[in-house]
Design a protein around this motif. Sequence first.
Motif, PDB file in Angstrom:
ATOM      1  N   SER A 347       0.827  -1.218   0.000  1.00 28.10           N
ATOM      2  CA  SER A 347       0.000   0.000   0.000  1.00 28.10           C
ATOM      3  C   SER A 347       0.852   1.255   0.000  1.00 28.10           C
ATOM      4  O   SER A 347       0.463   2.279  -0.563  1.00 28.10           O
ATOM      5  CB  SER A 347      -0.925  -0.005   1.227  1.00 28.10           C
ATOM      6  OG  SER A 347      -1.823  -1.092   1.188  1.00 28.10           O
ATOM      7  N   MET A 348       2.006   1.200   0.671  1.00 25.45           N
ATOM      8  CA  MET A 348       2.910   2.349   0.671  1.00 25.45           C
ATOM      9  C   MET A 348       3.663   2.454  -0.657  1.00 25.45           C
ATOM     10  O   MET A 348       3.816   3.534  -1.221  1.00 25.45           O
ATOM     11  CB  MET A 348       3.925   2.219   1.820  1.00 25.45           C
ATOM     12  CG  MET A 348       3.346   2.379   3.203  1.00 25.45           C
ATOM     13  SD  MET A 348       4.621   2.384   4.492  1.00 25.45           S
ATOM     14  CE  MET A 348       5.187   0.681   4.442  1.00 25.45           C
ATOM     15  N   LEU A 349       4.126   1.312  -1.154  1.00 26.14           N
ATOM     16  CA  LEU A 349       4.973   1.302  -2.342  1.00 26.14           C
ATOM     17  C   LEU A 349       4.203   1.684  -3.602  1.00 26.14           C
ATOM     18  O   LEU A 349       4.725   2.413  -4.460  1.00 26.14           O
ATOM     19  CB  LEU A 349       5.578  -0.098  -2.503  1.00 26.14           C
ATOM     20  CG  LEU A 349       6.714  -0.261  -3.503  1.00 26.14           C
ATOM     21  CD1 LEU A 349       7.925   0.547  -3.062  1.00 26.14           C
ATOM     22  CD2 LEU A 349       7.079  -1.736  -3.635  1.00 26.14           C
ATOM     23  N   GLY A 350       2.953   1.194  -3.719  1.00 27.43           N
ATOM     24  CA  GLY A 350       2.178   1.409  -4.942  1.00 27.43           C
ATOM     25  C   GLY A 350       2.008   2.867  -5.327  1.00 27.43           C
ATOM     26  O   GLY A 350       2.444   3.285  -6.420  1.00 27.43           O
ATOM     27  N   PRO A 351       1.384   3.697  -4.467  1.00 29.66           N
ATOM     28  CA  PRO A 351       1.178   5.104  -4.845  1.00 29.66           C
ATOM     29  C   PRO A 351       2.479   5.870  -5.050  1.00 29.66           C
ATOM     30  O   PRO A 351       2.553   6.757  -5.908  1.00 29.66           O
ATOM     31  CB  PRO A 351       0.398   5.673  -3.653  1.00 29.66           C
ATOM     32  CG  PRO A 351      -0.254   4.490  -3.016  1.00 29.66           C
ATOM     33  CD  PRO A 351       0.721   3.369  -3.195  1.00 29.66           C
ATOM     34  N   ILE A 352       3.522   5.530  -4.261  1.00 27.26           N
ATOM     35  CA  ILE A 352       4.793   6.253  -4.394  1.00 27.26           C
ATOM     36  C   ILE A 352       5.419   5.990  -5.759  1.00 27.26           C
ATOM     37  O   ILE A 352       5.794   6.923  -6.492  1.00 27.26           O
ATOM     38  CB  ILE A 352       5.763   5.845  -3.265  1.00 27.26           C
ATOM     39  CG1 ILE A 352       5.232   6.330  -1.908  1.00 27.26           C
ATOM     40  CG2 ILE A 352       7.151   6.414  -3.515  1.00 27.26           C
ATOM     41  CD1 ILE A 352       6.028   5.816  -0.728  1.00 27.26           C
ATOM     42  N   LEU A 353       5.565   4.708  -6.134  1.00 29.02           N
ATOM     43  CA  LEU A 353       6.173   4.380  -7.417  1.00 29.02           C
ATOM     44  C   LEU A 353       5.308   4.833  -8.590  1.00 29.02           C
ATOM     45  O   LEU A 353       5.812   5.409  -9.551  1.00 29.02           O
ATOM     46  CB  LEU A 353       6.401   2.870  -7.504  1.00 29.02           C
ATOM     47  CG  LEU A 353       7.599   2.305  -6.741  1.00 29.02           C
ATOM     48  CD1 LEU A 353       7.709   0.809  -6.956  1.00 29.02           C
ATOM     49  CD2 LEU A 353       8.892   2.991  -7.157  1.00 29.02           C
ATOM     50  N   ALA A 354       4.005   4.578  -8.486  1.00 31.04           N
ATOM     51  CA  ALA A 354       3.118   4.958  -9.585  1.00 31.04           C
ATOM     52  C   ALA A 354       3.081   6.467  -9.765  1.00 31.04           C
ATOM     53  O   ALA A 354       3.083   6.968 -10.898  1.00 31.04           O
ATOM     54  CB  ALA A 354       1.712   4.419  -9.324  1.00 31.04           C
ATOM     55  N   GLY A 355       3.054   7.207  -8.654  1.00 33.63           N
ATOM     56  CA  GLY A 355       3.046   8.663  -8.751  1.00 33.63           C
ATOM     57  C   GLY A 355       4.308   9.199  -9.411  1.00 33.63           C
ATOM     58  O   GLY A 355       4.259  10.141 -10.200  1.00 33.63           O
ATOM     59  N   GLY A 356       5.459   8.581  -9.080  1.00 35.56           N
ATOM     60  CA  GLY A 356       6.714   9.034  -9.669  1.00 35.56           C
ATOM     61  C   GLY A 356       6.867   8.648 -11.130  1.00 35.56           C
ATOM     62  O   GLY A 356       7.427   9.405 -11.930  1.00 35.56           O
ATOM     63  N   LEU A 357       6.358   7.456 -11.497  1.00 28.77           N
ATOM     64  CA  LEU A 357       6.546   6.959 -12.856  1.00 28.77           C
ATOM     65  C   LEU A 357       5.471   7.440 -13.829  1.00 28.77           C
ATOM     66  O   LEU A 357       5.682   7.407 -15.045  1.00 28.77           O
ATOM     67  CB  LEU A 357       6.572   5.421 -12.851  1.00 28.77           C
ATOM     68  CG  LEU A 357       7.754   4.771 -12.126  1.00 28.77           C
ATOM     69  CD1 LEU A 357       7.578   3.257 -12.090  1.00 28.77           C
ATOM     70  CD2 LEU A 357       9.071   5.135 -12.813  1.00 28.77           C
ATOM     71  N   SER A 358       4.322   7.848 -13.304  1.00 35.61           N
ATOM     72  CA  SER A 358       3.205   8.198 -14.188  1.00 35.61           C
ATOM     73  C   SER A 358       3.529   9.379 -15.094  1.00 35.61           C
ATOM     74  O   SER A 358       3.015   9.465 -16.215  1.00 35.61           O
ATOM     75  CB  SER A 358       1.949   8.506 -13.357  1.00 35.61           C
ATOM     76  OG  SER A 358       2.155   9.632 -12.517  1.00 35.61           O
ATOM     77  N   ARG A 359       4.381  10.282 -14.640  1.00 37.94           N
ATOM     78  CA  ARG A 359       4.724  11.436 -15.479  1.00 37.94           C
ATOM     79  C   ARG A 359       5.530  11.011 -16.705  1.00 37.94           C
ATOM     80  O   ARG A 359       5.591  11.748 -17.693  1.00 37.94           O
ATOM     81  CB  ARG A 359       5.507  12.464 -14.673  1.00 37.94           C
ATOM     82  CG  ARG A 359       6.882  12.004 -14.219  1.00 37.94           C
ATOM     83  CD  ARG A 359       7.587  13.076 -13.388  1.00 37.94           C
ATOM     84  NE  ARG A 359       6.892  13.290 -12.124  1.00 37.94           N
ATOM     85  CZ  ARG A 359       7.239  14.218 -11.232  1.00 37.94           C
ATOM     86  NH1 ARG A 359       8.258  15.027 -11.484  1.00 37.94           N
ATOM     87  NH2 ARG A 359       6.590  14.329 -10.100  1.00 37.94           N
ATOM     88  N   TYR A 360       6.175   9.833 -16.640  1.00 40.15           N
ATOM     89  CA  TYR A 360       6.974   9.351 -17.770  1.00 40.15           C
ATOM     90  C   TYR A 360       6.214   8.354 -18.641  1.00 40.15           C
ATOM     91  O   TYR A 360       6.451   8.291 -19.848  1.00 40.15           O
ATOM     92  CB  TYR A 360       8.258   8.690 -17.262  1.00 40.15           C
ATOM     93  CG  TYR A 360       9.083   9.601 -16.389  1.00 40.15           C
ATOM     94  CD1 TYR A 360       9.789  10.678 -16.927  1.00 40.15           C
ATOM     95  CD2 TYR A 360       9.168   9.390 -15.012  1.00 40.15           C
ATOM     96  CE1 TYR A 360      10.543  11.521 -16.121  1.00 40.15           C
ATOM     97  CE2 TYR A 360       9.916  10.217 -14.197  1.00 40.15           C
ATOM     98  CZ  TYR A 360      10.601  11.286 -14.757  1.00 40.15           C
ATOM     99  OH  TYR A 360      11.341  12.116 -13.955  1.00 40.15           O
ATOM    100  N   MET A 361       5.344   7.547 -18.043  1.00 39.45           N
ATOM    101  CA  MET A 361       4.683   6.489 -18.813  1.00 39.45           C
ATOM    102  C   MET A 361       3.168   6.591 -18.832  1.00 39.45           C
ATOM    103  O   MET A 361       2.512   5.867 -19.572  1.00 39.45           O
ATOM    104  CB  MET A 361       5.100   5.108 -18.260  1.00 39.45           C
ATOM    105  CG  MET A 361       4.722   4.872 -16.811  1.00 39.45           C
ATOM    106  SD  MET A 361       5.146   3.176 -16.236  1.00 39.45           S
ATOM    107  CE  MET A 361       6.910   3.167 -16.419  1.00 39.45           C
ATOM    108  N   GLY A 362       2.572   7.485 -18.021  1.00 38.37           N
ATOM    109  CA  GLY A 362       1.128   7.619 -17.981  1.00 38.37           C
ATOM    110  C   GLY A 362       0.462   6.430 -17.306  1.00 38.37           C
ATOM    111  O   GLY A 362       1.116   5.450 -16.955  1.00 38.37           O
ATOM    112  N   ILE A 363      -0.857   6.508 -17.164  1.00 40.26           N
ATOM    113  CA  ILE A 363      -1.558   5.443 -16.450  1.00 40.26           C
ATOM    114  C   ILE A 363      -1.555   4.139 -17.254  1.00 40.26           C
ATOM    115  O   ILE A 363      -1.529   3.043 -16.677  1.00 40.26           O
ATOM    116  CB  ILE A 363      -2.999   5.867 -16.112  1.00 40.26           C
ATOM    117  CG1 ILE A 363      -3.635   4.846 -15.147  1.00 40.26           C
ATOM    118  CG2 ILE A 363      -3.843   6.026 -17.374  1.00 40.26           C
ATOM    119  CD1 ILE A 363      -4.954   5.279 -14.587  1.00 40.26           C
TER     120      ILE A 363
END
Length: 397
Positions: A347-363
């Motif tokens: 639960s901690m790892l998911g939003p952190i990694l997704a939030g950081g990577l979404s700007r490069y790869m999108g949802i």
Amino acid sequence: MTVLWIGNFMVMGSVTMVTPFLTMYVQELGVQDPDEIAAWAGLIFAANFVTLFLFQPLWGSLADRYGRKLMLLRAGFGIAIIVGMMGFASSPWQLLALRFLSGVVSGFTPAATALVAANTPNERMGFAMGVLHSGNVSGMILGPLFGGLFAEWIGIRYSFFVTGAVTLAASILVALFVREKFQTASTVRNNEHSIYQGMRVLLNTKPLPTLFTISVVIQFALVSSLPLIPLFVEELQGGGGQLAFYVGLVISVMGVSNLIFSPLVGRWGDRIGFKPILAISLLGAGFAFLMQCFVWHYWQLLASRFLLGVFMGGLIPSVRALIKHYSPPGMESRAYSFDTSAVSFGSMLGPILAGGLSRYMGIRGIFFMTAILLFANFYWVRRSLLSRVSSISSLKG
């Protein structure tokens, strides 16, 4: 199990009543700058999972030593008091401290799971885990709905008081009606392990480390894309009204299918074994996420999320049934507590990694990455669990 289903439903429902509205509550506490609101909301949301991750092994050890019902009551009454106190918060710091404290005392679900597992015949374990899990999912579906209604009717601050009262009622229900057969002579020796020794025993018991890792991946898959779903729905819908309704429907439809299929898949696991169900569910969930990479219409997203819920309904009960099967006698609560810590880490790892990577790869990239993780876990399960058995009958448990 019926009482614990109701208890799980009430506790999970009451907790999720207020969680989606923490950002709005931060604004009520005097924070107005958008960047500060986002920062405080992120910290306050994550605080609960940090302490939940750290303290679950302690409560699991005490549950195995002194009883699961005692830990149920500790968690239930503790959450009721602390969540009720959140309604008196006058600053973000106070709310943050109470969220940390909430994670410290939490643990209702793993204690309930261990109690049901310890008192359920092996041939009914999958069905029992599926039914108990459906109580959690039901609370998660209806909690935000009632939370939104209460926020409109009485305000967010008073919603915390309602949440505390509902959790208190669930705890009283458990105190009055749950019975536990506990502590046989065969389990005394394992209860003497310290937390560190118990952790070593569990991590050296194959395939428990594999199952804990799968729990991290499952939770990562569930929560990583959630903060981005509103933007994705808006993109698919092309703007327009009723955006909140469409977002809520996409999020809740997975819970609905999960609720329907968890007991059914659990019963299927009782018949053919939980290892193949786990493998099939990992593969199916991976394909469901892969489908979301290629949706261009709202109904396609809705259908793929419904399908995802079906396979998620097979994942969590199967993992929990297998944890019970492989846990050393008398260490079931510790095993489920370590599993809860694994879930909290996801639960901690998911939003952190997704939030950081979404700007490069999108949802869509996040969906693809999640699918790859689930496929990798399918391969791992196939190699580490399925390759060691020679018949379907040996998979049961």
